[in-house]
Design a protein around this motif. Sequence first.
Motif, PDB file in Angstrom:
ATOM      1  N   TYR A 107       0.868  -1.189   0.000  1.00 56.75           N
ATOM      2  CA  TYR A 107       0.000   0.000   0.000  1.00 56.75           C
ATOM      3  C   TYR A 107       0.901   1.233   0.000  1.00 56.75           C
ATOM      4  N   THR A 428      -0.311   7.654  10.186  1.00 56.49           N
ATOM      5  CA  THR A 428      -1.132   8.645   9.502  1.00 56.49           C
ATOM      6  C   THR A 428      -0.541  10.037   9.723  1.00 56.49           C
ATOM      7  N   ASN A 446      -4.062   2.901   3.438  1.00 59.94           N
ATOM      8  CA  ASN A 446      -5.111   1.916   3.206  1.00 59.94           C
ATOM      9  C   ASN A 446      -4.494   0.524   3.326  1.00 59.94           C
TER      10      ASN A 446
END
Length: 720
Positions: A107, A428, A446
């Motif tokens: 990802y 994040t 994700n």
Amino acid sequence: MKRQILATASVVTLLMGCTQAPAPEPAPAPKEEKTSLVYPVTKTVDQVDDYHGVSVADPYRWLEDDVRESEDVANWVKAQNAVTRAYLEPLDTRQAIVDKLTEIWNYEKYTTPELVDGKLFYRKNDGLQNQYVLYMQDEKGGEPVELINPNNWSEDGTKALSDVVVSPNANYLAYSIQEAGSDWRTWKVMDLNTLETLEDEVKWVKFSSVSWNQDESGFFYTRFPEPKEGEKFQSLNMNAAVYHHKLGNAQSQDNEIYSNAEHPDWGFFANTSDNGRWLVITVWKGTDSRYQVLVKDLQDENSQPEYLVEGFDYEYTFLGSRGDTAYFQTTNNASLGRVVAKDLNNLSGEWQEVVPEIEATLGDVALTKTQIVAHYIEDAKSALYTFDEAGQKTAIALPTIGQVGSYTTSQSTDTFYYSFSSFNYPNTSFKHDLSTGTAEVVNAPNVAFNPEDFVVKQVFYTSKDGTRVPMTISHLKDVKPNGDLPTLLYGYGGFNVSLLPRFSLTRLAWMMMGGVYAQPNIRGGGEYGKEWHQAAVKLNRQNAFDDFIAAGEYLIEEGYTNKDKLAVWGGSNGGLLVGAVVNQRPDLFEAALPAVGVMDMLRFQLFTAGRYWVDDFGSSDNPEEFKALYAYSPYHNIQKGAEYPAVLVLTADTDDRVVPGHSFKYIAALQAAQGGDEPVLVRIESAAGHGAGTPTAKTIEQYADMWAFLAEELDMESRL
């Protein structure tokens, strides 16, 4: 001035429910494989050293030789790897683990953006790239520009982009190259207007970044002398000096700014002030955060560095400046940390307290245009606060129990960027506007998993001497404590390093397999400030081992696991931790993964960066410290005929932080002594170092080996 703060983490990764049925007769195939293992013959030498009247044998001294220089060591490495590969490759779960790691790894990943003069700089990995790619993008939007793709530097991905420093007006980029995981760095410069790499090259840099002149004419850096032929990866790092490199010049023309011939063991960090006038030189000599500070006026060509802080008594970490006022993070009169400031025009003047000590451990600090951002550690988890010019404290809400991984600030704005993660919360990035108090997500990953499927909780347990120790336990929600869960206990416990809950794909895979992951915050770390760290240094090191052993006992007492399903893991100082506790309590653990560990506690100070660790470990040159070191040194406390748990040692041939001779000698002694049926193996990676810069492909293969080994030894019915 921008300051980027990187969270500390395990150096290697920088770092289980089914019921075990009684073995039928005859013994199952895996048991037969264990008893039929034939280890390579490791020769011994008649080497005995005298330590303060105590004779200490070192029969595997020859394994300290550099694998590149010694044919005997190279052949031994090949033979050991052949035995290890023959054991690991056929394991039933190994390919399933490779597949799962590859799936969840694939990802887009981003680092925390850094803002310089209206441009954002960040790294991105499309998924399975061996190395992250560096990009530049206008802060207001637009297409990102690819600056550096290190995946083009080598076919096997072992050349990595290390540190990156943008010049004040974003016209140039200084970047360092790391080869095969070594700590040595080579610095180059890119023109950000033409995207061309200049001819400038600075070599033999280690443990140093660079700091640009305000006018972007060049930068300051610290380097060591070029090592002698054949000693690049083993010789002691001495005689560091601060230099200035002027763009367009050869390194041979660089001016030496500061060194100290009377103290060849001193190291230096050199940083320019935000107004470009001052050079702040931080002097260090070990791993303890105790520094001297010198200041040089760059406007006066004849000025010499003068002491601002003399004596290695406290931390004084330079944070940046506003005008001629410099800000420092210090432990002087504040064991948990505070922020102070000094007018550099008056070095003998009074210090001003800017951020007082609070009831939490101050981790990192950075300056914005008008405020100060401070990362604290509260009971082994992150807290983020801002302080305005009046000293008013404001908390920034974080998503859950976890870790602020890094944050970047600029003194041109009150907007800053930070990242956050936890064991079930992928890394994040956020953008926070201090003028409005609002935050927005910049990059949300994700990942192919559901965070709600996992439990992350903190517990407290009691160590041998009554000390209360925190521990984070993570696992799938439907994995219920039944006294028989495969459980992995990870620890470090040294050098003031704090272990906070952070996202890790490798740990996620372990939990997806059905395993419990437990991370205690044992003494020797920095979770509770100076006293917590000092409680396990030198003569008190046993406290860290006792805390770790008590964590294992707690997991058994609380019904998570039993001694046949409990494994231990740690890297670097954590590798030492694992080696020590396995010697002291071989009955408590079924398997162990000591990675890139310091295993010979009597000779570590003789190689590369080892001399710096005396702050934490002590030295065999000191009679009293020798006794303590000799009492727990993993290599020296292996008992002939003892029944040791299954052990998979991990190291790499280019590790010039903890030289691989530590692991080589340890496993040779363990193989000769093992009195039980469990395998004791070593996995020696090629063209890799202490952990940083390891390509994705090698990392996936390594963890597939580790988790497959544990699944086999813990009789784990993997869910993958």
